[in-house]
Enzyme design. Structure first.
Site, PDB file in Angstrom:
ATOM      1  CD1 TRP A  36      -0.632   2.190   2.605  1.00 41.37           C
ATOM      2  CD2 TRP A  36      -2.764   1.334   1.832  1.00 41.37           C
ATOM      3  NE1 TRP A  36      -1.599   3.271   2.236  1.00 41.37           N
ATOM      4  CE2 TRP A  36      -2.965   3.522   1.735  1.00 41.37           C
ATOM      5  CE3 TRP A  36      -3.742   1.204   0.472  1.00 41.37           C
ATOM      6  CZ2 TRP A  36      -4.486   3.575   1.856  1.00 41.37           C
ATOM      7  CZ3 TRP A  36      -4.797   1.937   0.701  1.00 41.37           C
ATOM      8  CH2 TRP A  36      -4.809   2.797   0.866  1.00 41.37           C
ATOM      9  CG  MET A  37       1.731   5.382  -2.460  1.00 42.56           C
ATOM     10  SD  MET A  37       2.357   5.756  -4.512  1.00 42.56           S
ATOM     11  CE  MET A  37       4.042   5.574  -4.363  1.00 42.56           C
ATOM     12  CG  ASN A  38      -1.342   6.572   2.657  1.00 43.30           C
ATOM     13  OD1 ASN A  38      -0.893   5.981   3.151  1.00 43.30           O
ATOM     14  ND2 ASN A  38      -1.531   7.812   3.500  1.00 43.30           N
ATOM     15  CG  ASP A  39      -0.664  11.047   2.560  1.00 45.54           C
ATOM     16  OD1 ASP A  39      -1.480  10.432   1.657  1.00 45.54           O
ATOM     17  OD2 ASP A  39      -1.033  11.701   3.688  1.00 45.54           O
ATOM     18  NE  ARG A 167      -3.697  13.864  10.130  1.00 45.82           N
ATOM     19  CZ  ARG A 167      -4.581  13.806  11.249  1.00 45.82           C
ATOM     20  NH1 ARG A 167      -4.733  13.975  12.004  1.00 45.82           N
ATOM     21  NH2 ARG A 167      -6.116  14.195  10.434  1.00 45.82           N
ATOM     22  CD  GLU A 223      -5.925  14.167   6.732  1.00 46.09           C
ATOM     23  OE1 GLU A 223      -5.382  13.881   7.650  1.00 46.09           O
ATOM     24  OE2 GLU A 223      -6.116  14.147   5.589  1.00 46.09           O
TER      25      GLU A 223
HETATM   26  C1  FRU Z   1      -3.160  11.434   4.670  1.00 42.52           C
HETATM   27  C2  FRU Z   1      -3.652  11.685   5.952  1.00 42.52           C
HETATM   28  C3  FRU Z   1      -1.792  11.706   6.801  1.00 42.52           C
HETATM   29  C4  FRU Z   1      -1.158  11.606   7.748  1.00 42.52           C
HETATM   30  C5  FRU Z   1      -1.505  10.263   7.089  1.00 42.52           C
HETATM   31  C6  FRU Z   1      -1.000   8.430   7.638  1.00 42.52           C
HETATM   32  O1  FRU Z   1      -3.867  11.536   3.534  1.00 42.52           O
HETATM   33  O2  FRU Z   1      -4.176  11.068   6.785  1.00 42.52           O
HETATM   34  O3  FRU Z   1      -3.079  13.341   7.052  1.00 42.52           O
HETATM   35  O4  FRU Z   1      -0.328  11.508   8.187  1.00 42.52           O
HETATM   36  O5  FRU Z   1      -2.115  10.082   5.918  1.00 42.52           O
HETATM   37  O6  FRU Z   1      -0.890   7.685   6.900  1.00 42.52           O
END
Ligand code: FRU
Length: 496
Positions: A36-39, A167, A223
């Site tokens: 998985w990848m997010n930000d 965060r 965020e």
């Molecule tokens: C945004 C977020 C950030 C957090 C991260 C957690 O997409 O919710 O605020 O640091 O993803 O994976």
């Protein structure tokens, strides 16, 4: 010393990546090495190359305890994976290493700031996660968390700032050699706020001021802040949770926004004059920018959205991809985005048609097809006194599938529709944006990679991004008109 948690992640990703064939990934968008990848995190130019870290759960294609994945590139289009950079391996980050940023220190080391998440027993006995900021220092390959972590905690927050939502530190290097950090925070009852912290050495930080407040205008919690000078003004980018729709500007759920205005560098007061969405499509969130060595401000976002990203049930080898890197500029207070010019050198097999007449029908054009494609289109009404009703382009198309955009001059809207893209879930498949045009004359640029489409309107005035899951054999492209128009189209294949 590399912790056993990080060693395990590095061994796992190196073994599992071999099971993924290159042709199953996007051709020129960065995707998760495995899992998985997010930000995007720590996007920076360090030691002669771009570094991209990302929120990463290597062991599953769903979100889980956050690590930092790592990749490097010379041109932001061809990426090489490096071993994972951070794993949750300390008391203070045992629930995850959340988003953050990276800068170069004067001694040449790479400084990472990230949100370390841990849990704590609350006065009533509940266990809750709290968010603090931590640092790690490295050489572009290996990073060591500093002994003074966490460097910012709930005690550093202004009155009423929540330690549960604190965060995504973005570090800025100031001209005088000092540093600032913008961190997202929740002010309960008022929504998100972006806090400004300062430091002389990058290691010892203190609260300075509140740079911007939501006051419940754009969603609830904010965020992933970024803040930079652009064409003489300043831009604050953020991502908002739990938005209510506002005309076609903001949509329900999570979305991106920017505030553009003036910043007094002495008082450090930011006066935004306007706010807008960054991307009007379905999949775009948590963007970060980097200043290229030649002065361009380049932005990359996570091409996904939180409301739908966890709905896949099958375990797939990778999930999550980044947007095309976009060059930013500010014109009349509005943020313009165009694909980075490095993409031009990947454009091959040019096919061009000029002033094609189209009246109440659907056509395809020889040579215009494919799934890794850059399409430039200019539409004009056949008769400016009688503007056509609709112009549509469908792509990733065969008898079973297609994804499309349609422009309706009388409504001044552009709609993206991925209902027939292969999705098997009852999720958002369509979104509309207001667009400018001169009596039906409009410019569109459609960037297709295997599993995404990004639509740039009028040289980057608006962008709509979406992911698709369409089988690759659906590679047709058609053009339709309701009414009479002429259009010119230039198509390139992108050869990564
Ligand atoms: C945004 C977020 C950030 C957090 C991260 C957690 O997409 O919710 O605020 O640091 O993803 O994976």
């Amino acid at each position: 010393m590399i912790s056993k948690e990080l060693q395990r992640a590095r061994a796992y990703e190196a073994a599992k990546e071999k099971l993924i064939s290159e042709s199953d990934r996007p051709a020129f968008h960065l995707s998760s090495r495995v899992g998985w990848m997010n930000d995007p995190n720590g996007l920076s130019f360090y030691n002669g190359q771009y570094h991209m870290f990302y929120q990463y759960h290597p062991y599953d294609s769903h979100w889980g305890p956050m690590h930092w994945g790592h990749a490097v590139s010379q041109d932001l289009l061809h990426w090489s994976y490096l071993p994972a950079a951070l794993a949750p391996d300390q008391e203070y980050d045992r629930c995850g290493c959340f988003s953050g940023s990276a800068v170069t220190l004067p001694d040449g080391r790479h400084l990472i700031a990230y949100t370390s998440v841990t849990d704590e027993i609350q006065p009533g006995g509940d266990i809750r996660q709290i968010q603090q900021q931590s640092l790690a220092v490295g050489d572009g390959l290996t990073y060591e968390k500093v002994d003074s972590n966490p460097v910012l905690t709930g005690k550093d927050l202004p009155l009423e700032g929540s330690k549960y939502d604190f965060r995504d530190p973005k570090i800025l290097c100031m001209k005088d050699g000092s540093y600032r950090m913008i961190i997202a925070n929740n002010h309960p009852g008022h929504g998100g706020q972006m806090l400004l912290f300062r430091s002389d050495d990058g290691f010892r930080w203190s609260f300075s001021s509140i740079l911007a407040k939501n006051e419940n205008r754009i969603g609830l919690m904010w965020e992933c802040p970024d803040f930079f000078e652009l064409d003489g003004r300043y831009v604050l980018i953020g991502s908002a949770q739990d938005m209510l729709p506002k005309s076609l500007e903001y949509h329900n759920g999570n979305g991106t926004f920017y505030l553009a205005g003036d910043f007094d560098s002495h008082s450090e007061i930011f006066c935004p004059q306007a706010d807008h969405a960054v991307d009007y499509g379905i999949d775009f969130y948590a963007p970060q920018t980097v200043l290229a060595p030649d002065g361009r401000r380049i932005m990359i976002g996570w091409m996904q959205n939180w409301d739908t990203c966890n709905l896949h049930t099958a375990s797939i080898p990778w999930f999550g991809q980044m947007s095309i890197p976009r060059e930013l500029s500010l014109k009349n207070g509005l943020l313009y985005q165009v694909p980075i010019r490095e993409l031009n050198s990947l454009r091959v097999n040019k096919v061009e048609y000029k002033s094609v007449p189209l009246r109440n029908k659907t056509i395809s054009l020889p040579g215009i097809e494919g799934r890794t494609v850059d399409l430039e289109i200019e539409v004009t009404p056949f008769d400016f006194m009688k503007v056509y009703h609709k112009f549509s382009v469908r792509f990733a198309k065969n008898d079973s599938y297609n994804t499309g955009i349609s422009f309706r001059p009388y409504e001044s809207t552009l709609k993206i529709n991925r209902k027939f893209s292969g999705s098997r879930r009852a999720i958002i498949h369509q979104r509309r944006a207001h667009v400018n045009h001169k009596l039906g004359a409009i410019k569109l640029r459609i960037l297709l990679d295997r599993y995404s489409a990004e639509i740039f309107v009028n040289d980057g005035e608006k962008v709509l991004s979406t992911t698709i899951t369409t089988p690759l054999e659906a590679d047709g492209i058609t053009f339709s008109a309701d009414g009479a128009l002429t259009f010119s189209v230039t198509k390139y294949t992108i050869k990564a």
